[in-house]
Design an enzyme around this catalytic site. Structure first.
Site, PDB file in Angstrom:
ATOM      1  N   SER A  75      54.044  53.725  42.570  1.00  0.00           N
ATOM      2  CA  SER A  75      54.974  54.791  42.186  1.00  0.00           C
ATOM      3  C   SER A  75      54.234  55.949  41.540  1.00  0.00           C
ATOM      4  O   SER A  75      54.809  57.007  41.343  1.00  0.00           O
ATOM      5  CB  SER A  75      56.043  54.258  41.236  1.00  0.00           C
ATOM      6  OG  SER A  75      55.444  53.641  40.131  1.00  0.00           O
ATOM      7  N   HIS A 107      56.919  54.165  49.303  1.00  0.00           N
ATOM      8  CA  HIS A 107      57.515  53.960  47.977  1.00  0.00           C
ATOM      9  C   HIS A 107      58.999  53.633  48.119  1.00  0.00           C
ATOM     10  O   HIS A 107      59.790  54.481  48.536  1.00  0.00           O
ATOM     11  CB  HIS A 107      57.297  55.243  47.145  1.00  0.00           C
ATOM     12  CG  HIS A 107      57.771  55.153  45.740  1.00  0.00           C
ATOM     13  ND1 HIS A 107      58.174  56.245  45.023  1.00  0.00           N
ATOM     14  CD2 HIS A 107      57.896  54.094  44.900  1.00  0.00           C
ATOM     15  CE1 HIS A 107      58.529  55.873  43.815  1.00  0.00           C
ATOM     16  NE2 HIS A 107      58.375  54.570  43.718  1.00  0.00           N
ATOM     17  N   GLU A 119      60.038  56.816  50.280  1.00  0.00           N
ATOM     18  CA  GLU A 119      59.177  57.991  50.170  1.00  0.00           C
ATOM     19  C   GLU A 119      57.848  57.645  50.854  1.00  0.00           C
ATOM     20  O   GLU A 119      57.236  56.626  50.526  1.00  0.00           O
ATOM     21  CB  GLU A 119      58.960  58.249  48.678  1.00  0.00           C
ATOM     22  CG  GLU A 119      58.587  59.621  48.294  1.00  0.00           C
ATOM     23  CD  GLU A 119      58.623  59.807  46.771  1.00  0.00           C
ATOM     24  OE1 GLU A 119      58.486  58.818  46.004  1.00  0.00           O
ATOM     25  OE2 GLU A 119      58.774  60.951  46.339  1.00  0.00           O
ATOM     26  N   ASN A 135      59.295  60.693  41.315  1.00  0.00           N
ATOM     27  CA  ASN A 135      59.028  60.526  39.880  1.00  0.00           C
ATOM     28  C   ASN A 135      58.631  61.824  39.195  1.00  0.00           C
ATOM     29  O   ASN A 135      58.796  61.966  37.994  1.00  0.00           O
ATOM     30  CB  ASN A 135      57.984  59.428  39.661  1.00  0.00           C
ATOM     31  CG  ASN A 135      58.630  58.062  39.783  1.00  0.00           C
ATOM     32  OD1 ASN A 135      59.779  57.882  39.378  1.00  0.00           O
ATOM     33  ND2 ASN A 135      57.932  57.108  40.360  1.00  0.00           N
TER      34      ASN A 135
HETATM   35  N1  3HC Z   1      71.079  42.788  46.448  1.00  0.00           N
HETATM   36  C1  3HC Z   1      72.276  42.862  47.039  1.00  0.00           C
HETATM   37  N2  3HC Z   1      73.301  43.557  46.519  1.00  0.00           N
HETATM   38  C2  3HC Z   1      73.098  44.184  45.351  1.00  0.00           C
HETATM   39  C3  3HC Z   1      71.858  44.168  44.673  1.00  0.00           C
HETATM   40  C4  3HC Z   1      70.804  43.425  45.283  1.00  0.00           C
HETATM   41  N3  3HC Z   1      69.591  43.326  44.757  1.00  0.00           N
HETATM   42  N4  3HC Z   1      71.963  44.897  43.540  1.00  0.00           N
HETATM   43  C5  3HC Z   1      73.204  45.394  43.513  1.00  0.00           C
HETATM   44  N5  3HC Z   1      73.896  44.972  44.603  1.00  0.00           N
HETATM   45  C6  3HC Z   1      75.247  45.301  45.014  1.00  0.00           C
HETATM   46  C7  3HC Z   1      76.319  44.662  44.164  1.00  0.00           C
HETATM   47  O1  3HC Z   1      76.621  43.381  44.636  1.00  0.00           O
HETATM   48  C8  3HC Z   1      77.480  45.597  44.359  1.00  0.00           C
HETATM   49  O2  3HC Z   1      78.166  45.357  45.564  1.00  0.00           O
HETATM   50  P1  3HC Z   1      79.730  45.747  45.713  1.00  0.00           P
HETATM   51  O3  3HC Z   1      79.834  47.215  45.415  1.00  0.00           O
HETATM   52  O4  3HC Z   1      80.050  45.396  47.114  1.00  0.00           O
HETATM   53  O5  3HC Z   1      80.389  44.892  44.691  1.00  0.00           O
HETATM   54  C9  3HC Z   1      76.817  46.940  44.511  1.00  0.00           C
HETATM   55  O6  3HC Z   1      75.444  46.701  44.824  1.00  0.00           O
HETATM   56  C10 3HC Z   1      76.908  47.711  43.247  1.00  0.00           C
HETATM   57  O7  3HC Z   1      76.408  46.882  42.189  1.00  0.00           O
HETATM   58  P2  3HC Z   1      77.163  46.616  40.836  1.00  0.00           P
HETATM   59  O8  3HC Z   1      78.640  46.547  41.027  1.00  0.00           O
HETATM   60  O9  3HC Z   1      76.480  45.473  40.154  1.00  0.00           O
HETATM   61  O10 3HC Z   1      76.832  47.814  39.902  1.00  0.00           O
HETATM   62  P3  3HC Z   1      76.819  49.347  40.211  1.00  0.00           P
HETATM   63  O11 3HC Z   1      78.001  49.784  40.976  1.00  0.00           O
HETATM   64  O12 3HC Z   1      76.519  49.955  38.894  1.00  0.00           O
HETATM   65  O13 3HC Z   1      75.537  49.546  41.148  1.00  0.00           O
HETATM   66  C11 3HC Z   1      73.274  50.051  41.285  1.00  0.00           C
HETATM   67  C12 3HC Z   1      74.281  49.095  40.768  1.00  0.00           C
HETATM   68  C13 3HC Z   1      73.232  49.984  42.817  1.00  0.00           C
HETATM   69  C14 3HC Z   1      71.937  49.617  40.729  1.00  0.00           C
HETATM   70  C15 3HC Z   1      73.696  51.511  40.842  1.00  0.00           C
HETATM   71  O14 3HC Z   1      73.969  51.539  39.474  1.00  0.00           O
HETATM   72  C16 3HC Z   1      72.622  52.526  41.121  1.00  0.00           C
HETATM   73  O15 3HC Z   1      72.495  53.016  42.222  1.00  0.00           O
HETATM   74  N6  3HC Z   1      71.843  52.882  40.071  1.00  0.00           N
HETATM   75  C17 3HC Z   1      70.722  53.791  40.183  1.00  0.00           C
HETATM   76  C18 3HC Z   1      69.544  53.017  40.733  1.00  0.00           C
HETATM   77  C19 3HC Z   1      68.348  53.893  40.896  1.00  0.00           C
HETATM   78  O16 3HC Z   1      68.317  55.060  40.599  1.00  0.00           O
HETATM   79  N7  3HC Z   1      67.275  53.257  41.383  1.00  0.00           N
HETATM   80  C20 3HC Z   1      66.025  53.927  41.541  1.00  0.00           C
HETATM   81  C21 3HC Z   1      65.193  53.696  40.328  1.00  0.00           C
HETATM   82  S1  3HC Z   1      63.672  54.553  40.394  1.00  0.00           S
HETATM   83  C22 3HC Z   1      62.659  53.570  41.302  1.00  0.00           C
HETATM   84  O17 3HC Z   1      62.987  52.472  41.707  1.00  0.00           O
HETATM   85  C23 3HC Z   1      61.306  54.136  41.585  1.00  0.00           C
HETATM   86  C24 3HC Z   1      60.255  53.750  40.604  1.00  0.00           C
HETATM   87  O18 3HC Z   1      59.059  54.333  41.005  1.00  0.00           O
HETATM   88  C25 3HC Z   1      60.547  54.099  39.176  1.00  0.00           C
END
Ligand code: 3HC
Length: 278
Positions: free
Chosen positions: A115, A136, A148, A186
């Site tokens: 990352s 990424h 990415e 990032n």
């Molecule tokens: N596998 C399968 N399904 C999953 C899962 C996984 N690992 N994680 C979440 N889900 C599913 C849930 O089951 C749920 O399904 P549903 O809507 O059918 O019930 C759905 O995803 C949504 O999950 P939740 O209801 O638990 O919670 P949220 O609605 O809050 O969603 C989230 C969770 C998808 C993580 C959402 O909050 C989100 O998009 N957050 C932002 C994540 C983000 O920005 N990620 C990038 C981070 S930066 C990065 O990774 C790069 C690094 O370099 C830093």
């Protein structure tokens, strides 16, 4: 296609899973047996969830059956693509690349899920740098639509094209970036998180209201403090530190509050507490 993913942490196991979901044979390898066991459990849970809501139609056991979990990297030697998702430490990645140089085929692609480490710097340890690039992924990998793609100075155009094609086969959308610190994602995300932490430090508002502003005012799924906890505060600090060093610009400087939380091992969701308690 044969795929070998090295590193069975959150990112590696998610990457292995999405490749298996579209029919590839995957070897997931790690030096820690415990990490492989956790990965096996988490992948099964995730596939179960996706299947129960119709996001995958194939039986979860069949998808899971395409993933081989092993401590022996050489079992993955026939890969068309190797994806490295090990710790973000240059020495660890370089030591691994030495092994990959021995086992990878002439035309195998080697990709790093880094990352923040420079793809050009990493490519110096790769025997065929024209076959090397950054891929990424974003957490949670089975849900997030973006990949990415980072092109190093020596990456061949055909390897970038192939990576774009592979990303689309995974049902994800590619963006391409030159090898600048933090790439696209990032470089933009870290100053946002940093500014949210500074707003908290300066007493502009509560953590809840800072997060609520971005969630409800800008339609972000998580507020920046909640997202920092989700990514892991140690990871956020490490990325900011790399960007700060590379750009020499205070807009990336890790804030004191972040350092204090990390030093106190309050690392966010994974440790049970960060900006919030879980
Ligand atoms: N596998 C399968 N399904 C999953 C899962 C996984 N690992 N994680 C979440 N889900 C599913 C849930 O089951 C749920 O399904 P549903 O809507 O059918 O019930 C759905 O995803 C949504 O999950 P939740 O209801 O638990 O919670 P949220 O609605 O809050 O969603 C989230 C969770 C998808 C993580 C959402 O909050 C989100 O998009 N957050 C932002 C994540 C983000 O920005 N990620 C990038 C981070 S930066 C990065 O990774 C790069 C690094 O370099 C830093």
């Amino acid at each position: 296609m044969n795929v070998t993913v090295i590193g069975a942490g959150t990112m590696g196991r998610g990457i292995a899973q999405v490749f298996a979901q579209v029919g590839n044979e995957v070897v997931l390898t790690d030096v820690y047996q415990k990490a492989l066991e956790t990965a096996a459990n988490e992948i099964q849970k995730s596939l179960g969830k996706l299947h129960s809501k119709g996001a995958i139609t194939e039986a979860p056991e069949l998808v899971y059956g395409r993933i081989k979990f092993t401590e022996d990297l050489s079992l993955g030697r026939d890969a068309d693509i190797f994806i490295e998702a090990v710790l973000e430490k240059l020495e660890i990645k370089e030591a691994l690349y030495k092994q990959l140089n021995e086992i990878a085929g002439e035309n195998s692609i080697i990709a790093s899920n880094t990352s923040s480490i420079s793809i050009n710097a990493l490519s110096a340890a790769i025997k065929k740098p024209e076959n090397f690039l950054g891929l990424h992924f974003f957490n949670p990998v089975p849900i997030m639509k973006l990949v990415e793609i980072i092109k190093g100075v020596r990456t061949s155009a055909s390897v970038v094209e192939k990576a774009i094609e592979i990303t689309r086969q995974l049902g994800k959308e590619p963006v391409t970036s030159q090898d600048f610190p933090g790439f696209i994602s990032n470089r933009i995300l870290m100053p946002l998180i940093r500014e949210a932490i500074l707003a908290l430090e300066e007493g502009v508002s509560s953590r809840e209201d800072i997060d609520k502003t971005l969630k409800l005012g800008m339609n972000h799924p998580m507020g920046p403090l909640e997202l920092a906890d989700f990514i892991g505060l140690d990871v956020v600090q490490d990325i900011m530190a790399v960007l700060y060093e590379e750009f020499g610009d205070p807009r990336f400087k890790p804030p004191v509050t972040l350092r204090n939380l990390v030093n106190a091992r309050k690392l966010g969701r994974k440790s049970g507490e960060g900006f919030y308690k879980y």
